[in-house]
Design a protein around this motif. Structure first.
Motif, mmCIF file in Angstrom:
data_model
loop_
_atom_site.group_PDB
_atom_site.id
_atom_site.type_symbol
_atom_site.label_atom_id
_atom_site.label_comp_id
_atom_site.label_asym_id
_atom_site.label_seq_id
_atom_site.Cartn_x
_atom_site.Cartn_y
_atom_site.Cartn_z
ATOM 1 N N VAL A 32 55.878 75.223 -32.423
ATOM 2 C CA VAL A 32 56.828 76.310 -32.175
ATOM 3 C C VAL A 32 58.154 76.021 -32.868
ATOM 4 O O VAL A 32 58.745 76.907 -33.495
ATOM 5 C CB VAL A 32 57.017 76.539 -30.660
ATOM 6 N N ASN A 33 58.622 74.781 -32.775
ATOM 7 C CA ASN A 33 59.861 74.415 -33.461
ATOM 8 C C ASN A 33 59.712 74.549 -34.969
ATOM 9 O O ASN A 33 60.615 75.037 -35.650
ATOM 10 C CB ASN A 33 60.280 72.990 -33.110
ATOM 11 N N VAL A 36 59.831 78.327 -35.875
ATOM 12 C CA VAL A 36 61.177 78.911 -35.823
ATOM 13 C C VAL A 36 62.004 78.449 -37.015
ATOM 14 O O VAL A 36 62.655 79.266 -37.687
ATOM 15 C CB VAL A 36 61.867 78.551 -34.489
ATOM 16 N N ILE A 39 60.717 80.106 -40.278
ATOM 17 C CA ILE A 39 61.064 81.528 -40.374
ATOM 18 C C ILE A 39 62.534 81.688 -40.749
ATOM 19 O O ILE A 39 62.878 82.513 -41.604
ATOM 20 C CB ILE A 39 60.734 82.269 -39.066
ATOM 21 N N ILE A 40 63.402 80.905 -40.138
ATOM 22 C CA ILE A 40 64.822 80.959 -40.474
ATOM 23 C C ILE A 40 65.027 80.590 -41.942
ATOM 24 O O ILE A 40 65.768 81.257 -42.671
ATOM 25 C CB ILE A 40 65.637 80.053 -39.543
#
Length: 60
Positions: A32-33, A36, A39-40
């Motif tokens: 998950v990290n 994120v 995507i950023i």
């Protein structure tokens, strides 16, 4: 379309880098990290060229 492809590959590469980084540091992989952060990073890659265009090219 090119932005979707860019985001897709940044997600894939982000997961691979997150997995390898966790293995190299002997820590638990957290997808998950990695998702994120990738995507950023992908959004920054898509927006940055538009911001850095010279003013003469933005009008046309």
């Amino acid at each position: 379309m090119k932005y979707l492809v860019t985001l897709f590959w940044t997600i894939i590469y982000g997961q691979v880098i997150g997995y390898m980084g966790a293995a190299l540091t002997s820590t638990q992989d957290n997808p998950v990290n990695a998702l994120v952060i990738s995507i950023i990073f992908g959004l920054i890659l898509c927006v940055l060229p538009q911001i850095l265009k010279p003013a003469s090219q933005k009008k046309g």
